[in-house]
Structures are given as C-alpha cells and as structure tokens.
Design a protein around this motif. Structure first.
Motif, PDB file in Angstrom:
ATOM      1  N   SER A  53     -69.663  57.996 -39.704  1.00 42.87           N
ATOM      2  CA  SER A  53     -69.294  56.610 -39.397  1.00 42.87           C
ATOM      3  C   SER A  53     -70.504  55.677 -39.534  1.00 42.87           C
ATOM      4  N   ILE A  54     -71.699  56.268 -39.375  1.00 40.62           N
ATOM      5  CA  ILE A  54     -72.945  55.525 -39.635  1.00 40.62           C
ATOM      6  C   ILE A  54     -73.681  56.288 -40.732  1.00 40.62           C
ATOM      7  N   ILE A  59     -79.604  53.754 -44.043  1.00 40.92           N
ATOM      8  CA  ILE A  59     -80.334  52.815 -43.173  1.00 40.92           C
ATOM      9  C   ILE A  59     -81.841  53.017 -43.337  1.00 40.92           C
ATOM     10  N   THR A  62     -82.915  51.627 -46.687  1.00 43.17           N
ATOM     11  CA  THR A  62     -82.886  50.160 -46.675  1.00 43.17           C
ATOM     12  C   THR A  62     -84.024  49.592 -45.826  1.00 43.17           C
ATOM     13  N   GLU A  65     -86.921  49.675 -48.000  1.00 41.76           N
ATOM     14  CA  GLU A  65     -86.802  48.573 -48.969  1.00 41.76           C
ATOM     15  C   GLU A  65     -87.189  47.247 -48.329  1.00 41.76           C
ATOM     16  N   LEU A  66     -86.773  47.092 -47.071  1.00 41.74           N
ATOM     17  CA  LEU A  66     -87.084  45.872 -46.321  1.00 41.74           C
ATOM     18  C   LEU A  66     -88.602  45.700 -46.184  1.00 41.74           C
ATOM     19  N   ALA A  69     -90.097  44.867 -49.543  1.00 36.36           N
ATOM     20  CA  ALA A  69     -89.707  43.525 -49.978  1.00 36.36           C
ATOM     21  C   ALA A  69     -90.539  42.429 -49.326  1.00 36.36           C
ATOM     22  N   CYS A  71     -93.599  42.055 -49.580  1.00 35.95           N
ATOM     23  CA  CYS A  71     -94.669  41.647 -50.508  1.00 35.95           C
ATOM     24  C   CYS A  71     -94.323  40.297 -51.129  1.00 35.95           C
ATOM     25  N   THR A  73     -94.408  37.438 -49.442  1.00 31.45           N
ATOM     26  CA  THR A  73     -94.034  36.455 -48.418  1.00 31.45           C
ATOM     27  C   THR A  73     -95.235  35.567 -48.096  1.00 31.45           C
TER      28      THR A  73
ATOM     29  N   PRO B  72     -89.476  36.325 -50.420  1.00 36.48           N
ATOM     30  CA  PRO B  72     -88.996  36.998 -51.630  1.00 36.48           C
ATOM     31  C   PRO B  72     -87.491  37.278 -51.573  1.00 36.48           C
ATOM     32  N   ALA B  74     -86.043  39.750 -52.729  1.00 39.81           N
ATOM     33  CA  ALA B  74     -85.857  41.176 -52.430  1.00 39.81           C
ATOM     34  C   ALA B  74     -85.661  41.386 -50.932  1.00 39.81           C
ATOM     35  N   LEU B  75     -86.333  40.543 -50.139  1.00 40.86           N
ATOM     36  CA  LEU B  75     -86.210  40.643 -48.686  1.00 40.86           C
ATOM     37  C   LEU B  75     -84.803  40.229 -48.237  1.00 40.86           C
ATOM     38  N   ALA B  78     -82.459  43.070 -49.235  1.00 43.99           N
ATOM     39  CA  ALA B  78     -82.588  44.225 -48.337  1.00 43.99           C
ATOM     40  C   ALA B  78     -81.952  43.917 -46.987  1.00 43.99           C
ATOM     41  N   LYS B  81     -78.281  44.042 -47.378  1.00 45.12           N
ATOM     42  CA  LYS B  81     -77.895  45.448 -47.579  1.00 45.12           C
ATOM     43  C   LYS B  81     -77.866  46.173 -46.230  1.00 45.12           C
ATOM     44  N   LEU B  82     -78.865  45.856 -45.418  1.00 39.33           N
ATOM     45  CA  LEU B  82     -78.951  46.487 -44.097  1.00 39.33           C
ATOM     46  C   LEU B  82     -77.774  46.057 -43.224  1.00 39.33           C
ATOM     47  N   LEU B  85     -74.619  47.826 -43.786  1.00 40.89           N
ATOM     48  CA  LEU B  85     -74.530  49.212 -43.318  1.00 40.89           C
ATOM     49  C   LEU B  85     -74.038  49.325 -41.874  1.00 40.89           C
ATOM     50  N   PRO B  87     -71.552  49.613 -38.987  1.00 43.46           N
ATOM     51  CA  PRO B  87     -70.200  50.177 -39.020  1.00 43.46           C
ATOM     52  C   PRO B  87     -69.107  49.114 -38.906  1.00 43.46           C
TER      53      PRO B  87
END
Lengths: 93, 143
Positions: A53-54, A59, A62, A65-66, A69, A71, A73, B72, B74-75, B78, B81-82, B85, B87
């Motif tokens: 379910s999760i 996560i 991601t 990735e967060l 990402a 970089c 800023t 950015p 991309a941030l 992301a 996207k988060l 996720l 539920p």
C-alpha cells in the motif's frame, strides 16, 4: 549517475565585513550513502508488512532525487536599510 | 494522388530535391496537410518546446528590499513525484478536508505519476506579474 549537491555557498555582505562561507557538504555523502543503505532493510520490512500500500523503495529513490535536484538552487535577498543595503545569498551547487 | 504529392514527385524527378527530402515532405504532408506547410515548416507545425530549467521568483521593493529565488525544475518534479507516492487513502482524507474548506478537487487524480510531466510542462506557460500601487513588483516565471 547524478550526485547530491557538493557545496553550499553562503554569502553575507553589507556595511559590515563581508562573509563568504563554502560548506563542503560533499563530506556528508558517505553518511548519506550509509543512511540510504540502512534504510533499505527498513523499506523492505515496510513493504512486506504494509503489503504494497506504500512504496518505500520508490519513496527512497524519490528522496534521493529530491536531494540531487537541489543543485542549482539560488536565493538572494537584499535588504535596503536607510542608505545602505545588506545582502544574503545562498547557492547550492 | 493529390496535387501536392504529384508536385513533390515532380521535384524529385527534376532533381530539385533529394529522395530523403521528398520522404520527409511526404511524411509531413500526411500529418499536416499541405506541401507548402511541410516545406516551410512554419504553418501548422508545432512550436518548439522550451526546455525549462528554473522557477524564478523575483520581488522588487521600492525601498530596496529585493528577493531573487531560483528553484530548479528537477526539484519541483521530485517534489510532485514524492507527493504522488502518498497512499490513496491519505489523499482521500486530504481531499475531504479540503472539500470542507471549499476547495473541491481530487488530489489523487491530479497527481498521478503520468500526469506530473504534463503538469510541469504546462507550468512553463505560467507568468505571474504583480505591480502594486506603491511600486513593488513581484514576478513568478519559468526560464
């Protein structure tokens, strides 16, 4: 492979003596890697217990990735106080 | 055979255009309509997409207080996207709470992972420009 930010640059300038800081967060990479590795079994257990379910692995990915990402800023704030101005800048690279 | 196709084939026969060029033109003709459009690539062709890299927030104050933020893309991706996720049961609760406050939209449907890219792309069109009577300016845009 995309890596997390390596340096946070903080600059403060104005009437006072200018201050420039480079924080080498590249030194934190090994700790991030260890943290990620430690979270893998936790994610696996969570996946089994919650029966999909999760999505803990998604996560985790991601969240990474967060981090990567961040970089590029940049935040610059200038405060005009009477005749002079104070500048604060933060740059993540 | 249409007039445009004949024209293209005649151009190949005369040696005005190469076979490859003719193939491209015929392909474009099938998609867009006329050979002239295909040849010029101006009319009917989709505009080239801008590659958006940053969200910019710029605040200019007459007193000299300025804020310049660059985030950015991309941030944003992301982050979305988060949030995708989370539920569906949680989204249902959030949507209910928001509906109670008068904000009636389905977050779950909005943040499906496939739609995120589309959402981010469409943000490129966003340009908020606020000018106050006192001269303060706020601008939110993508570059």
């Amino acid at each position: 492979m995309i890596f997390p930010p390596a340096i946070i640059s903080i600059g403060i300038s104005g009437n006072r003596r200018p201050l420039r800081l480079w924080l080498p967060i590249i030194l934190l990479w090994p700790f991030i890697l260890i943290g990620m590795l430690l979270l893998v079994p936790v994610a696996l257990i969570t996946q089994i217990i919650l029966n999909g379910s999760i999505k803990p692995f998604s996560i985790l990915i991601t969240l990474y990735e967060l981090m990567t990402a961040l970089c590029g800023t940049s935040i610059r704030v200038t405060a005009g106080i009477n005749s002079h101005s104070e500048n604060v800048s933060v740059f993540i690279q | 055979m249409s007039e445009d196709r004949k024209k293209i084939l005649t151009m190949v026969a005369e040696g005005t255009i190469t076979v490859d060029e003719a193939e491209r033109l015929l392909g474009a003709l099938g998609k867009n309509g006329t050979a002239a459009e295909a040849q010029t690539g101006v009319t009917g062709a989709a505009p080239a997409k801008r590659q958006l890299k940053y969200l910019r927030v710029v605040v200019d104050n007459v007193k000299g207080d300025n804020v310049n933020i660059r985030v950015p893309m991309a941030l944003l991706r992301a982050g979305l996207k988060l949030s995708a996720l989370v539920p569906p049961s949680v989204y249902a609760k959030v949507s209910d709470q928001m509906a109670e406050k008068g904000l009636d939209f389905d977050l779950n449907a909005m943040l499906k992972s496939g739609d995120i890219e589309q959402l981010v792309e469409s943000l490129g069109e966003l340009d908020v420009d606020v000018n106050s009577a006192t001269g303060d300016k706020v601008r939110v845009f993508f570059e």
